[in-house]
Design an enzyme around this catalytic site. Structure first.
Site, short mmCIF file in Angstrom:
data_model
loop_
_atom_site.label_atom_id
_atom_site.label_comp_id
_atom_site.label_asym_id
_atom_site.label_seq_id
_atom_site.Cartn_x
_atom_site.Cartn_y
_atom_site.Cartn_z
CD GLU A 195 -2.88 1.31 2.34
OE1 GLU A 195 -3.75 2.19 2.32
OE2 GLU A 195 -2.76 0.50 3.28
CE LYS A 226 -6.63 0.18 1.59
NZ LYS A 226 -7.26 -0.28 2.84
#
Length: 297
Positions: free
Chosen positions: A178, A215
């Site tokens: 992420e 993400k």
């Protein structure tokens, strides 16, 4: 170490989204305040975490929450060690709800340097990964933040993320990589060009037999992450809400085919401790349905 193939297939091909229920120390008071519990209502970490656990329990035990629309859920470490509905939290998610369990493993962010915030060191990581795997956790999540279009800073974020991803993969878990781009960044679109280039270069070094989840912040250009969605070393691309309202996040998500939601604040928006169970379940059902629709659009 082989991962759970049924869970892997759910994430790869299932229809739905990943619920981010992993607010931790710094973001917990804000999450509780939005849920209608003021800081004056509790004192100390123990009371605060008990209240946020009650909120999470109410969400995951709700009839609105389940594997029909929610593919996975990201847990905070304390939640992994706790219970839902009188049962081990991880086992409850998968066995009772059909929801794939993930664990937030990062310890927060370093101070900003070169336009980015790297992950803080994660002491005891090997032991945590082993414990998570023994409990039946499928994957991990680790978040860093990019705030400026600084090629050196972005490269450092990605190098750190992929080094950690390899450690997670070696432990038999699937990492959610992420590198969040701040939605308020002045050069957000330019950052996304640099970020995609860097991601593709590093993904090409991975074995497609052990793919990762990405993400990412919803891109400025619709469909911009399609090459990442299609990459053989990517199990799934999921989007964070990043401070957008649920309506805005859903509208942007729907314009990015193949990307699904992994929302935190946008999922819990409109839920409150003061609602009756009927009101709460109705509000949660409407939130889940709207995010589900945007994820399969």
């Amino acid at each position: 170490m082989s991962i759970n193939q049924e869970q892997k297939n759910r994430i790869a091909t299932g229809q739905g989204f990943i619920a981010a229920l992993d607010q931790s120390g710094g973001s917990t008071p804000k999450a509780l305040k939005l849920y209608g519990i003021d800081e004056s209502a509790y004192s100390g970490d123990a009371e605060m975490f008990a209240l946020v656990h009650a909120m999470r329990s109410r969400i995951v035990t709700s009839p609105a929450f389940g594997g029909g629309r929610v593919l996975g859920a990201i847990l905070f470490e304390r939640t992994m060690d706790d219970s839902f509905g009188g049962k081990d939290a991880v086992a409850y998610l998968w066995e009772d709800k059909g929801v794939v369990p993930f664990l937030k493993i990062d310890k927060g962010l370093e101070d900003e340097a070169d336009g980015v915030q790297l992950l803080k060191p994660i002491p005891g990581l090997d032991a945590l990964l082993a414990r998570a795997r023994a409990k039946g956790v499928f994957g991990t999540k680790e978040r860093s933040v990019i705030k400026a279009n600084n090629a050196g800073g972005i490269a450092r974020v990605l190098d750190q993320q992929f080094e950690l991803a390899r450690q997670v993969l070696a432990a038999g878990l699937v990492p959610i990589v992420e590198p969040e781009v701040d939605i308020k960044a002045a050069e957000k679109q330019a950052i996304e060009v640099e970020l995609k280039k860097g991601l593709l270069a590093r993904l090409d070094q991975l074995d497609p037999a052990t793919p990762v989840v990405l993400k990412l912040t919803l891109p400025s250009v619709d469909g911009y992450f399609q090459e990442l969605v299609d990459h053989p070393a990517v199990l799934k691309v999921v989007a964070l809400s990043g401070g957008y309202s649920r309506d805005d996040a859903n509208a942007k998500l729907a314009k990015n085919p193949g990307v699904i939601a992994s929302f935190s604040r946008a999922l819990t928006e409109g839920l409150s401790a003061q609602q009756s169970d009927a009101e709460f379940n109705q509000a949660l059902d409407a939130a889940i349905e709207s995010i589900y629709r945007a994820s399969i659009a």
